[in-house]
Design a protein around this motif. Structure first.
Motif, PDB file in Angstrom:
ATOM      1  N   GLY A  24      40.581 -33.492   3.771  1.00 14.70           N
ATOM      2  CA  GLY A  24      39.744 -34.823   4.147  1.00 14.70           C
ATOM      3  C   GLY A  24      39.450 -34.801   5.484  1.00 14.70           C
ATOM      4  O   GLY A  24      39.816 -34.284   6.262  1.00 14.70           O
ATOM      5  N   ALA A  25      38.303 -35.546   5.463  1.00 17.04           N
ATOM      6  CA  ALA A  25      37.446 -35.621   6.813  1.00 17.04           C
ATOM      7  C   ALA A  25      38.591 -36.651   7.806  1.00 17.04           C
ATOM      8  O   ALA A  25      38.673 -36.285   9.086  1.00 17.04           O
ATOM      9  N   LYS A  26      39.575 -37.412   7.395  1.00 11.15           N
ATOM     10  CA  LYS A  26      40.400 -38.407   8.120  1.00 11.15           C
ATOM     11  C   LYS A  26      41.406 -37.682   8.734  1.00 11.15           C
ATOM     12  O   LYS A  26      41.575 -37.653  10.120  1.00 11.15           O
ATOM     13  N   TYR A  51      33.986 -46.168  12.453  1.00 10.68           N
ATOM     14  CA  TYR A  51      35.289 -45.719  11.786  1.00 10.68           C
ATOM     15  C   TYR A  51      36.345 -45.647  12.645  1.00 10.68           C
ATOM     16  O   TYR A  51      36.314 -44.903  13.488  1.00 10.68           O
ATOM     17  N   TYR A  54      38.104 -42.626  14.681  1.00 13.55           N
ATOM     18  CA  TYR A  54      38.069 -41.738  15.829  1.00 13.55           C
ATOM     19  C   TYR A  54      39.000 -42.267  17.094  1.00 13.55           C
ATOM     20  O   TYR A  54      39.489 -41.307  17.783  1.00 13.55           O
ATOM     21  N   ASN A  87      27.989 -40.154  13.932  1.00  8.91           N
ATOM     22  CA  ASN A  87      28.042 -40.675  12.635  1.00  8.91           C
ATOM     23  C   ASN A  87      27.077 -41.233  12.127  1.00  8.91           C
ATOM     24  O   ASN A  87      26.782 -42.445  12.356  1.00  8.91           O
ATOM     25  N   ASN A  91      29.378 -45.566   9.327  1.00 14.08           N
ATOM     26  CA  ASN A  91      30.257 -46.514   8.864  1.00 14.08           C
ATOM     27  C   ASN A  91      30.742 -47.202   9.917  1.00 14.08           C
ATOM     28  O   ASN A  91      31.300 -46.473  11.089  1.00 14.08           O
ATOM     29  N   ASP A 119      30.157 -36.353  12.342  1.00 16.26           N
ATOM     30  CA  ASP A 119      30.741 -36.738  10.892  1.00 16.26           C
ATOM     31  C   ASP A 119      29.660 -37.150   9.922  1.00 16.26           C
ATOM     32  O   ASP A 119      29.240 -38.264  10.073  1.00 16.26           O
ATOM     33  N   CYS A 121      29.828 -37.527   6.679  1.00 16.14           N
ATOM     34  CA  CYS A 121      30.188 -37.524   5.405  1.00 16.14           C
ATOM     35  C   CYS A 121      29.479 -38.571   4.379  1.00 16.14           C
ATOM     36  O   CYS A 121      29.534 -38.221   3.137  1.00 16.14           O
ATOM     37  N   TYR A 122      28.404 -39.248   4.882  1.00 16.23           N
ATOM     38  CA  TYR A 122      27.762 -39.878   4.144  1.00 16.23           C
ATOM     39  C   TYR A 122      26.241 -39.174   4.227  1.00 16.23           C
ATOM     40  O   TYR A 122      25.078 -39.797   3.906  1.00 16.23           O
ATOM     41  N   SER A 152      32.370 -34.463   3.686  1.00 22.44           N
ATOM     42  CA  SER A 152      33.516 -34.797   3.014  1.00 22.44           C
ATOM     43  C   SER A 152      33.114 -34.859   1.457  1.00 22.44           C
ATOM     44  O   SER A 152      32.172 -35.380   1.049  1.00 22.44           O
ATOM     45  N   SER A 154      35.057 -36.621  -0.698  1.00 20.55           N
ATOM     46  CA  SER A 154      35.560 -37.731  -1.015  1.00 20.55           C
ATOM     47  C   SER A 154      34.068 -38.594  -1.034  1.00 20.55           C
ATOM     48  O   SER A 154      33.843 -39.492  -2.073  1.00 20.55           O
ATOM     49  N   LYS A 155      33.315 -38.377  -0.338  1.00 17.47           N
ATOM     50  CA  LYS A 155      31.867 -39.127  -0.436  1.00 17.47           C
ATOM     51  C   LYS A 155      30.885 -38.385  -1.170  1.00 17.47           C
ATOM     52  O   LYS A 155      30.328 -38.934  -2.154  1.00 17.47           O
ATOM     53  N   ARG A 163      41.541 -34.918  -1.467  1.00 20.27           N
ATOM     54  CA  ARG A 163      41.549 -34.575   0.276  1.00 20.27           C
ATOM     55  C   ARG A 163      40.746 -33.187   0.434  1.00 20.27           C
ATOM     56  O   ARG A 163      41.225 -32.281   0.858  1.00 20.27           O
TER      57      ARG A 163
END
Ligand SMILES: Cc1ncc(COP(=O)(O)O)c(C=O)c1O
Length: 297
Positions: A24-26, A51, A54, A87, A91, A119, A121-122, A152, A154-155, A163
């Motif tokens: 997972g990116a987190k 986010y 970070y 990012n 977000n 990042d 992820c979007y 990610s 997730s997205k 994850r």
């Protein structure tokens, strides 16, 4: 996996050893400063509206945060961070940085000896603006040194529970990360790797999910604007960044009074005051409920 990256990031010359699966990116965002060898005294540049993880990663490494409003502001500042987080789409506010602005930041980071961790992820969710990856040759000019991109599932695949994320870019950095992560038990288990491999091999589910988000976005945007909100930035990503046109200071409370839950902008940064973040990730039935409640006034 590499073919997927070529499609997503427009990256040419990406080979297996440039891609690291993470849990997972987190997990990676929280561990990156430490795993990349940053130490107390090092400065990490983070978007002003960001986010929150970070900051968690910076705190875990004992480093110091500096914030920036736009990449151009950072380039023009005196800051000499060891690492900068990008990012785009962002977000919480859906800001998308142009290829020119991103390339300018990368060139500046190179001359300052700063690592760039983007990042992304979007990345698949560009609406009015098309996001660009740091792995795009227009941004790095053929040299991936000092650059990492985070993607990610997730997205991209709406598969948060599995994850699954990847870190790609500078092969030497990826190798170093792999060595460290192997020694702290952060290697992705085989069943997860199989799911990741299947998801990155398929673009059709991403295209369909994008249509779902586009539909929800159009509905929510129209309903918010009809109820006196203005939408700022939000040209990419999975959120609408909204404020009430009459300057009501706490739009989250205004929505809560109508039975609608949205994240207040204020806790993210002082610049978030007066804004709310409305997510496109709730299900279609709840989106319709929001639309109906906003229409009731
Ligand atoms: C900007 C950003 N980075 C990373 C993450 C974490 O993604 P993942 O589910 O892959 O851990 C999120 C999730 O909300 C996010 O908004």
């Amino acid at each position: 996996m590499v073919g997927w990256l070529t499609r997503v990031a427009g990256a040419s010359g990406v080979t297996e050893e440039m891609v690291l699966p993470v849990l997972g990116a987190k997990e990676f965002v929280a561990g990156a400063p430490l795993q990349l060898g940053l130490a107390p005294g090092d400065v990490v540049a983070v978007p002003e509206l960001a986010y929150p993880t970070y900051g968690v990663g910076v705190a875990l490494a004992g480093c110091t945060v500096t914030t920036y409003a736009t990449p151009r502001d950072l380039v023009r500042s005196d800051a000499r961070p060891a690492l900068v987080w990008l990012n785009s789409p962002s977000n919480p506010d859906g800001a998308v940085w142009s290829p020119e602005e991103t390339a300018e930041l990368v060139a500046w980071a190179r001359s300052a000896g700063t690592l760039v961790v983007s990042d992304e992820c979007y990345l698949e969710f560009g609406w009015e603006d098309q996001p660009v990856s740091v792995l795009d040759p227009r941004v790095h000019g053929g040299d991936l040194t000092g650059l990492l991109a985070v993607h990610s599932e997730s997205k991209r695949s709406n598969a948060a529970g599995y994850r699954l994320a990847t870190v790609s870019g500078d092969a030497a950095l990826v190798r170093e990360l792999l060595d460290i992560r192997r020694n702290v038990g952060l290697i992705m288990p085989t069943p997860q790797q199989r799911v990741l491999t299947a998801l990155v091999a398929d673009d059709e589910h991403v295209r369909r999910q994008r249509e779902v988000y586009a539909r929800r976005r159009a509905l929510l945007r129209g309903a918010l604007e009809g109820a006196g909100f203005v939408i700022a930035r939000s040209t990419g990503g999975l959120y609408l960044w909204a404020a009430l046109a009459d300057g009501t200071p706490d739009p989250a409370a205004h929505l809560a009074a109508r039975g609608i839950l949205a994240v207040p902008g204020r806790p993210t940064a002082p610049r978030g005051r007066g804004f709310v973040r409305v997510a496109l990730t709730v299900n279609d039935r709840d989106v319709q409920r929001v639309v109906d409640r906003l229409a009731e006034g």
